[in-house]
Scaffold this active site. Structure first.
Site, PDB file in Angstrom:
ATOM      1  N   SER A  20     -77.690  -0.770 -44.069  1.00 39.10           N
ATOM      2  CA  SER A  20     -77.654   0.379 -43.150  1.00 39.10           C
ATOM      3  C   SER A  20     -79.213   0.246 -42.436  1.00 39.10           C
ATOM      4  O   SER A  20     -79.716   0.995 -41.505  1.00 39.10           O
ATOM      5  CB  SER A  20     -77.603   1.790 -43.465  1.00 39.10           C
ATOM      6  OG  SER A  20     -78.199   2.018 -45.229  1.00 39.10           O
TER       7      SER A  20
ATOM      8  N   HIS B 164     -71.915  -2.417 -39.935  1.00 32.43           N
ATOM      9  CA  HIS B 164     -72.360  -1.290 -40.645  1.00 32.43           C
ATOM     10  C   HIS B 164     -71.430   0.004 -40.078  1.00 32.43           C
ATOM     11  O   HIS B 164     -71.141   0.301 -39.286  1.00 32.43           O
ATOM     12  CB  HIS B 164     -73.682  -0.987 -39.854  1.00 32.43           C
ATOM     13  CG  HIS B 164     -74.266   0.245 -40.123  1.00 32.43           C
ATOM     14  ND1 HIS B 164     -74.887   1.296 -39.417  1.00 32.43           N
ATOM     15  CD2 HIS B 164     -74.703   0.838 -41.432  1.00 32.43           C
ATOM     16  CE1 HIS B 164     -75.254   2.148 -39.787  1.00 32.43           C
ATOM     17  NE2 HIS B 164     -75.124   1.853 -41.451  1.00 32.43           N
TER      18      HIS B 164
ATOM     19  N   GLU C 275     -70.583  -0.498 -36.367  1.00 34.28           N
ATOM     20  CA  GLU C 275     -71.328  -1.154 -35.667  1.00 34.28           C
ATOM     21  C   GLU C 275     -71.389  -2.606 -36.155  1.00 34.28           C
ATOM     22  O   GLU C 275     -71.397  -3.026 -37.193  1.00 34.28           O
ATOM     23  CB  GLU C 275     -72.674  -0.614 -35.653  1.00 34.28           C
ATOM     24  CG  GLU C 275     -72.977   0.713 -35.229  1.00 34.28           C
ATOM     25  CD  GLU C 275     -74.692   1.180 -35.536  1.00 34.28           C
ATOM     26  OE1 GLU C 275     -75.321   0.948 -34.608  1.00 34.28           O
ATOM     27  OE2 GLU C 275     -74.847   1.526 -36.616  1.00 34.28           O
TER      28      GLU C 275
ATOM     29  N   ASN D 107     -78.062   4.848 -36.026  1.00 34.55           N
ATOM     30  CA  ASN D 107     -79.169   5.638 -36.873  1.00 34.55           C
ATOM     31  C   ASN D 107     -80.508   5.992 -35.925  1.00 34.55           C
ATOM     32  O   ASN D 107     -81.220   6.902 -36.247  1.00 34.55           O
ATOM     33  CB  ASN D 107     -79.638   4.651 -37.870  1.00 34.55           C
ATOM     34  CG  ASN D 107     -78.692   4.934 -39.075  1.00 34.55           C
ATOM     35  OD1 ASN D 107     -77.894   5.915 -39.272  1.00 34.55           O
ATOM     36  ND2 ASN D 107     -78.889   4.067 -40.099  1.00 34.55           N
TER      37      ASN D 107
END
Ligand SMILES: NC(=O)c1ccc[n+]([C@@H]2O[C@H](COP(=O)([O-])OP(=O)(O)OC[C@H]3O[C@@H](n4cnc5c(N)ncnc54)[C@H](O)[C@@H]3O)[C@@H](O)[C@H]2O)c1
Length: 315
Positions: A123, A144, A156, A195
């Site tokens: 991550s 991800h 992702e 993120n």
């Protein structure tokens, strides 16, 4: 390797993410080998998968035979070499530790057939850091997922400097085939795409909480009922197109210099974490609840997630 050639997928690491990822591919018709260094983790993973499939069945996502055959397609294995020697794709979901992941990629490169694609669910780490430990940089990619991976649609797909078009395309295509929502990220960048966006919002929410602008409850309530309500259907860029870019541009010029650009989390937030208030894990974070109350929150969350999944993404 073409999409139709993929038969067998191995997942290394059967924790929070690995078990859900295994379930997605098994439901998509693939034979899945789930590996973990700890036998107990494999037992727990299979219990969780059975429970997830029960909930999927009860909510009309799959039939009884579909759930049963998906469960039967998942095998478990503690030995790494035995887990990956016939794999067409390996997805790594071990602990977020760069050195351990590098060591694993180095081993996978030796143990897997030459055609095998190696994907990481890291991550935060950059895929090039693992690819460089292998002799197949073109076949290494980052995929991800979001927690819970068997429910949240987006994944992702992030290319490293050496990832080939064929590898990125195949991973994208197989994710589509198993009903996920793959998103291509063309350049490696820390935090990838989601993120970065999530943390930008959370930084401001924490800032507003610390400054006493509103309570934690009211911050969540307001975001859920407005920005969050819209975002499940339209992204932030389309939202601004619909609102009018003249207005959004003017507001951004006024507010960008005024909103938080802090490089560290706010003091009261850090104090909360350092005194052991970690949220549900310890009973108290921004909110304080009993175990039963936290369980009820999770149950309600999952019910709403499943409804949204069915309405927006499940054909
Ligand atoms: N939890 C999340 O919300 C989330 C979301 C997206 C991505 N991720 C990423 O996914 C990865 C896994 O996270 P998680 O939350 O599932 O972790 P976890 O701790 O729940 O599970 C990790 C599992 O890997 C096993 N393991 C560790 N080293 C191993 C090895 N060398 N070989 C085989 N098994 C090994 C452990 O026994 C454990 O069962 C991490 O890179 C994390 O950053 C996590």
């Amino acid at each position: 390797m073409r999409l139709d050639d993929v038969r067998s997928i191995s997942i290394v690491g059967a924790g929070i993410m690995g078990h859900g990822i295994a379930q997605v591919f098994a439901l998509g018709g693939y034979n899945v080998c789930l590996n973990d260094a700890t036998p107990d983790a494999l037992d727990r993973a299979m219990v969780r998968i059975r429970e997830n499939l029960r909930i999927f069945r009860e909510n009309g996502f799959v039939t009884d035979p579909e759930a049963d055959s998906a469960y039967a397609r998942i095998s478990t294995e503690v030995d790494l070499e035995a887990s990956v020697r016939n794999a067409d794709i390996v997805i790594e979901a071990i602990k977020e530790d760069a050195a351990q992941k590098q060591e694993l990629f180095e081993k996978l490169d030796v143990m897997c057939p030459p055609h095998t694609i190696l994907a990481s669910n890291s991550s935060s780490l950059l895929i090039s850091e693992f690819a460089c430990t292998t002799r197949r940089q073109d076949k290494v990619v980052l995929a991800h997922w979001y927690n819970p991976p068997h429910i949240v649609p987006a994944v992702e797909v992030i290319r490293g400097a050496g990832t080939s078009d064929d590898t990125a395309d195949l991973v994208y295509d197989i994710l589509k085939k198993v009903k996920k929502l793959p998103v291509r990220i063309n350049k490696e960048i820390p935090g990838y795409l989601l993120n970065r966006i999530q943390m930008a919002m959370v930084r401001e929410a924490w800032y507003l909480w610390q400054a006493g602008v509103a309570s934690a409850e009211d911050i969540d309530l307001a975001v859920k009922g407005s920005i969050g309500f819209r975002l499940a259907s339209i992204g932030p860029l389309l939202t601004s197109d619909l609102g009018g870019q003249d207005t959004w541009c003017a507001v951004s010029r006024y507010l960008f210099p005024l909103i938080s650009d802090a490089h560290v989390p706010p003091e009261d937030y850090v104090k909360m974490v350092e005194t052991g208030n970690l949220g549900m894990k310890t009973g108290k974070g921004f909110y304080s609840h009993t175990k039963e109350e936290w369980d009820a929150i999770i149950e309600r969350r999952d019910k709403e997630f499943l409804q949204r999944l069915k309405n927006l993404y499940w054909e």
